[in-house]
Design an enzyme around this catalytic site. Structure first.
Site: not given
Ligand code: NAD
Length: 252
Positions: A134, A147
């Protein structure tokens, strides 16, 4: 289809960025393994779309959950550590169990998957480890103690793996998006409204996109395209790196 014959495990691939990475690697011929939570019927649709991809529904906040995932997955050539969660609260009110869970999922699970995936990658003489970090792996925001700490940690883990595996034809890299429009971002809006006493629109414009100079949310496909590139042979000398896709956020 440059990934034919390769198996890709993407954690947290039942939603958002992980699902987009699974789709992109599938298009390039990889055999996909899904992981994450969600509605079984919806996930069955993704499994079908991704060539009958197995879905391993383990909880990666638990070490034995990660171990069960890796033993069911078998040999993995491309490991994408993507599962993550967020919690927004001032430090003195930050729930201890949320700290523990976020560190476990966003940081420790990547250590466990990597330690269990690397032996096969070494035997195969090829491997790719990609972590969705991130912009918060490089910079901080208030109220996101766990985070930000976990994401800075993942950047350090990736640097270490990059060095350690440098001569094994295994690369390890972070992709660091700014705000991507996914359920994770949408779900933190109510807490941020509460913490900062703001309306939904104020959180969107004055908190989320205020840090992103392009004033645009990153699209999941943009992150997936970077992950796909990191799997290419042309990326064999890219390791230990942290690629931002943040509309200029961390350039400031
Ligand atoms: P999302 O909530 O759409 O997806 C998260 C995924 O993780 C889902 O498939 C969920 O079921 C899974 N998950 C959650 N808890 C879990 C557990 N205990 N065991 C196994 N799986 C689990 O989120 P996203 O935005 O697609 O995020 C994905 C990654 O990207 C994360 O690591 C997040 O920190 C990172 N990220 C997201 C953003 C953003 O703006 N969306 C920005 C930077 C980084």
């Amino acid at each position: 289809m440059f990934l034919e014959g390769k198996t890709a495990l993407i954690t947290g691939s039942t939603s958002g960025i992980g699902l987009a990475i699974a789709r992109a690697l599938y298009i390039e011929g990889a055999r996909i393994i899904l992981n994450g939570f969600g509605d079984a019927e919806e996930i069955a649709g993704y499994q079908e779309e991704l060539g009958g991809a197995p879905w391993i529904n383990e909880d990666l906040t638990k070490t034995d959950g990660v171990e069960a995932l890796m033993s069911q997955a078998g040999a993995v050539d491309i490991l994408v550590n993507n599962a993550g969660m967020q919690h927004v609260a001032p430090i003195e009110e930050f729930p201890v169990d949320r700290w523990d869970k976020i560190i476990a999922l966003n940081l420790s699970s990547a250590f466990h998957t990597a330690r269990l995936a690397v032996p096969h990658m070494k035997r195969a003489g090829w491997g790719r480890i990609i972590c969705t970090a991130s912009a918060h792996s490089l910079t901080a925001s208030p109220y996101k103690a766990a985070y930000v700490a976990a994401k800075h940690g993942i950047a350090g883990l990736v640097k270490t793996l990059g060095l350690e595996l440098a001569q094994d034809n295994i690369t390890a890299n972070c992709i660091s998006p700014g705000y991507v429009w996914t359920p994770l971002v949408e779900s933190q809006i109510p807490d941020t409204m509460k913490s900062r006493g703001m309306t939904r629109e104020e959180v969107m414009n004055d908190v989320l996109l205020t840090r992103q100079p392009t004033k645009k949310f990153v699209q999941v496909e943009e992150v997936a395209a970077m992950a796909t590139f990191l799997c290419r042979d042309e990326a064999q000398n890219i390791t230990g790196a942290n690629y931002t896709i943040d509309g200029g956020w961390t350039a400031e």
